[in-house]
Each structure stands twice: as structure tokens, then as C-alpha cells.
Write a protein that holds these residues in place. Structure first.
Motif, PDB file in Angstrom:
ATOM      1  N   SER A 300      -6.534  -5.155   1.941  1.00  0.00           N
ATOM      2  CA  SER A 300      -5.443  -6.066   1.593  1.00  0.00           C
ATOM      3  C   SER A 300      -6.037  -7.326   0.990  1.00  0.00           C
ATOM      4  O   SER A 300      -7.101  -7.790   1.425  1.00  0.00           O
ATOM      5  N   ASP A 305       0.427  -8.763  -4.661  1.00  0.00           N
ATOM      6  CA  ASP A 305       1.322  -7.637  -4.448  1.00  0.00           C
ATOM      7  C   ASP A 305       0.616  -6.335  -4.868  1.00  0.00           C
ATOM      8  O   ASP A 305       0.146  -6.206  -5.998  1.00  0.00           O
ATOM      9  N   GLU A 307       1.648  -3.298  -5.472  1.00  0.00           N
ATOM     10  CA  GLU A 307       2.246  -2.541  -6.576  1.00  0.00           C
ATOM     11  C   GLU A 307       1.847  -3.137  -7.929  1.00  0.00           C
ATOM     12  O   GLU A 307       1.532  -2.414  -8.874  1.00  0.00           O
ATOM     13  N   SER A 322      -1.125   1.917  -3.967  1.00  0.00           N
ATOM     14  CA  SER A 322      -0.916   0.842  -2.995  1.00  0.00           C
ATOM     15  C   SER A 322      -0.269   1.482  -1.779  1.00  0.00           C
ATOM     16  O   SER A 322       0.312   2.542  -1.875  1.00  0.00           O
ATOM     17  N   SER A 324       2.248   0.642  -0.187  1.00  0.00           N
ATOM     18  CA  SER A 324       3.698   0.512  -0.055  1.00  0.00           C
ATOM     19  C   SER A 324       4.418   1.657  -0.758  1.00  0.00           C
ATOM     20  O   SER A 324       3.896   2.277  -1.660  1.00  0.00           O
ATOM     21  N   PRO A 333       6.788  -2.037   3.016  1.00  0.00           N
ATOM     22  CA  PRO A 333       5.387  -1.918   3.411  1.00  0.00           C
ATOM     23  C   PRO A 333       5.159  -0.577   4.107  1.00  0.00           C
ATOM     24  O   PRO A 333       6.077  -0.010   4.684  1.00  0.00           O
ATOM     25  N   GLU A 345       3.954  -8.855   5.115  1.00  0.00           N
ATOM     26  CA  GLU A 345       3.556  -9.425   3.828  1.00  0.00           C
ATOM     27  C   GLU A 345       2.175  -8.919   3.398  1.00  0.00           C
ATOM     28  O   GLU A 345       1.984  -8.470   2.270  1.00  0.00           O
ATOM     29  N   LYS A 348       2.038  -5.394   2.265  1.00  0.00           N
ATOM     30  CA  LYS A 348       2.461  -5.177   0.869  1.00  0.00           C
ATOM     31  C   LYS A 348       1.359  -5.556  -0.111  1.00  0.00           C
ATOM     32  O   LYS A 348       1.472  -5.321  -1.301  1.00  0.00           O
ATOM     33  N   ASN A 349       0.315  -6.192   0.413  1.00  0.00           N
ATOM     34  CA  ASN A 349      -0.800  -6.647  -0.429  1.00  0.00           C
ATOM     35  C   ASN A 349      -1.958  -5.648  -0.408  1.00  0.00           C
ATOM     36  O   ASN A 349      -3.119  -6.026  -0.555  1.00  0.00           O
TER      37      ASN A 349
END
Ligand SMILES: *Cc1c(COP(=O)(O)O)cnc(C)c1O
Length: 388
Positions: A300, A305, A307, A322, A324, A333, A345, A348-349
């Protein structure tokens, strides 16, 4: 020509030339239905038997314990529904984990709707289940434990030996989704006390749409696909002969090269991780070292982001994934990363880079240069990261 770097071997692989070569005659010359009795069919029947032997050999099972399916998802569905339905007079409790592939997770959710009770074991920050949790979850209604061999997103290899031992002692059926493990790391269904094991050919350089379920001799299971008497009346449908032959060749090659390839990929993996961890705000997701799949990197990067990073890398000819998933238009996520306790958060990274047979040292070195640059560029537009 712009270069292309494939970094998504956990999603699928290409077919190796030697595999395709073995498949070819069964797509053209030897097309007979294996259930017919004339000569061109005897050829196909024999080819299936040989492939079955190779697949059994790859996991130390017996030939009569291998049943072909239409891939990994079907094998998972069959194992879980088949055992649930065959044992519903004994109990309705199934134990699995919070980090399974959707093929297991959604099957369990479906069974929940039918009245089965499912325990989803938690995992620690590296993705390991806790053996004490497993022991404590078992009750007199427990009919099945399904824990994946190795995770497809974070590469964590679960303590399969310990799980198998406990299940065998308690007389509970043990299924493992080994789709990411087969061909990459050693598997011995006998020594590991595995009752059912899911395989998918396209994760180890065989064709797509073909897989297998290992079913230990003596395990009672209901059919998933009803119809003709193929696969000893356990899985109906005319056999995917070329697919089966290809999967047989693919597992043979994978087992021959396993040790060298695992060493090579682990070195590349650790080198790449080390470099990417130097990026400010970066974090490794999943296990460290031996308990991680040789080709798996999952990280991460704060404020990035996943995506969008994947799309930026795509523009550079780098094909990654990714964590997600896009569901109903919104980016959700990954349930696997959330289960590790990673905040939504940061989940999602995430970026997954999965390496395989075609990955070269030179490619990895290129990534070690390009990914930090891309992230730096990305952060220039972001206030918080501007000064770092
Ligand atoms: C790919 C994968 C599956 C699904 O296999 P298919 O052949 O694509 O149906 C199931 N489990 C895991 C862990 C996987 O990586």
C-alpha cells in the motif's frame, strides 16, 4: 515498440509452448468422445488417464482421487456444497476464513441462506489464521473446514499441516483452495491430511476453463453437476480432453522446475519489496519471507489510489492489479486487506504485482525505477505529499 511487462500471474498465466504442443492433437486429430468405444476415442480416454496420473503425482494423491472440473471456482463450489449436502444430517456448521477467494466466500454465503452456519475465522496482520481459534470454533455440528492454501492477493501461506492434523483428529472434512499454491510450492495431500483440494490449470501455465478437485478416497460428497456418468459418475459432461491433457503437461513442468523457480522468484520478490519499501508512506501487505508465495508482492502507498496507479502503470505497459474491486460502480476495498486490519483508505491504496515464469531480473529492475517515479509524480498533485 513499446515494452510490455506482465505482473499479474496470480490472475492468470499464458500457456507454455510445450503445453500447447501436447494439447494440439486433441483439438484436431484425436477428437473422439472419450465415452465412445472406437479407436479415436480410446486415444482420448487414454490421454485423460495419463493426465490424471500426472496431476495426482503433482500433489501426492492417487489417480482415482482426481476429478476434472471446469476450473477452480467449480472445484471450490463442488467441495463446499457437495460436503454440506452430503453431511446435513450430521450437522450444519462450516468453518472458513475471512480471506477466502470469492469462489469459497460466496458459496459459504449461499449456504448460509439455506440454513447452514458459517464461522469466518479472523486472521492476524500477516493474514494467518490462529490455530487456537480454529480449535475453539469446532463444535459437534461442524462438518467441514475450508481454509485456502495460499492467498491470491497477499500471498500468505496458511499453516495447512496443523489444520489438517486437527481436522483428521476430530474427524472433520478438510478442504483447501490450493489454486494459488499448485505448481508454485510443494503439496502433499497425504502428509498434510487434506481431504479435498481445488486446482485450476490457468494459474500454472495450462489452459483456462479446466481444473480438478482432489477427493480423498472414502470421502462422501454429493454431485454438483448432474448428467452422464463421466468422471466415475461424479461429474457429468463430455470431458475437456485438450484442456485435461494441457493441465497434465503443465503440472508436470511446474513440479520439475518448482525448486529453482521458487528460489528465483523469491529473490526477485524480496529485491522489489526492499526497493518499494523505501518509498515514503509505503507498507507491505501480507507475510514476510518463507510463508509468502514466491512471486507475490502486495503493497500500500499512502494517498495513492490503487485503481489509478494501475491505470498509470498500464499506460507505461506494466500490467498489475489493485486489491480493490469495483462493485456497483463504487470502488470497494478488498475484503482480504480489511481482514488484516488495514484501514479502508489504505486498503484502497494497494498494488499487487505477481511474478511468474516470464518475469526477468531486468523487468524487476525497470519496475524498481519506474514505480517510485510514478508515485512521486502522482503525489506532486497532492498537497500533503508535496514537501516529502
Ligand atoms: C483464480 C482463483 C480461483 C478461481 O479459479 P478459476 O479457474 O478462475 O475459476 C479460486 N481460488 C483462488 C485462490 C484463485 O486464485
Amino acid at each position: 515498440m513499446e515494452r510490455e511487462i506482465y505482473m499479474d500471474y496470480a490472475a492468470t498465466t499464458y500457456i507454455k509452448p510445450e503445453v500447447l504442443e501436447e494439447m494440439n492433437p486433441y483439438l484436431t486429430q484425436y477428437f473422439g468422445n472419450p465415452s465412445s468405444i472406437y479407436r479415436i476415442s480410446r486415444n482420448t480416454k487414454m490421454a485423460i488417464d495419463i493426465a490424471r496420473e500426472k496431476i495426482a503425482g503433482g500433489i501426492n494423491g492417487r489417480r482415482d482421487e482426481i476429478f476434472f472440473t471446469g476450473g477452480g471456482s467449480e472445484a471450490d463450489n463442488w467441495a463446499i456444497k457437495g460436503i454440506a449436502f452430503a453431511n446435513k444430517d450430521k450437522g450444519n456448521h462450516i468453518i472458513t476464513t475471512g480471506i477466502e477467494h470469492h469462489a469459497v466466500m460466496h458459496t459459504c454465503e449461499y449456504l448460509e441462506e439455506l440454513g447452514f452456519e458459517i464461522t469466518y475465522l479472523p486472521v492476524d496482520e500477516f493474514g494467518f489464521i490462529n490455530i487456537e481459534d480454529l480449535k475453539n470454533s469446532i463444535n459437534d455440528k461442524t462438518i467441514l473446514v475450508s481454509v485456502m492454501f495460499a492467498n491470491n492477493e497477499i500471498g500468505t501461506i496458511e499453516p495447512i499441516n496443523d489444520i489438517g492434523k486437527i481436522c483428521r483428529e476430530k474427524g472433520i472434512v478438510f478442504h483447501t483452495d490450493a489454486v494459488q499454491a499448485v505448481g508454485n510450492i510443494p503439496i502433499d495431500v497425504k502428509a498434510m491430511n487434506i481431504d479435498l483440494l481445488s486446482i485450476a490449470s490457468h494459474k500454472f501455465y495450462g489452459p483456462k476453463g479446466i481444473g480438478a478437485l482432489y477427493i480423498r478416497k472414502g470421502i462422501k460428497i454429493h454431485n454438483l453437476i448432474h448428467g452422464g456418468a463421466q468422471e466415475r459418475a461424479k461429474r457429468a459432461g463430455t470431458e475437456n480432453v485438450a484442456g485435461i491433457v494441457g493441465m497434465g503437461k503443465a503440472i508436470e513442468l511446474a513440479v520439475q522446475n518448482m525448486e529453482n523457480e521458487a528460489n528465483r522468484l523469491s529473490c526477485l520478490r524480496d529485491k522489489l519489496i526492499e526497493r518499494l519499501l523505501q518509498i515514503p508512506g509505503s507498507k507491505l501487505n501480507g507475510a514476510i519471507g518463507e510463508d509468502r508465495l514466491p512471486g507475490n508482492v502486495n503493497m500500500s502507498f499512502e494517498g495513492i489510489d490503487g485503481e489509478i496507479l494501475v491505470m498509470k502503470l498500464d499506460n507505461l505497459g506494466i500490467f498489475a492489479s489493485s486489491g480493490s474491486a469495483c462493485s456497483a460502480g463504487a470502488i470497494e476495498p478488498s475484503h482480504v486487506l480489511l481482514a488484516l486490519g488495514i484501514p479502508a483508505e489504505l486498503a484502497k491504496n494497494s498494488l499487487r504485482l505477481s511474478m511468474g515464469s516470464g518475469t526477468t531480473e531486468e523487468e524487476v529492475e525497470y519496475l524498481m525505477k519506474v514505480i517510485p517515479e510514478t508515485i512521486k509524480e502522482f503525489r506532486k498533485s497532492n498537497e500533503k505529499w508535496n514537501n516529502r
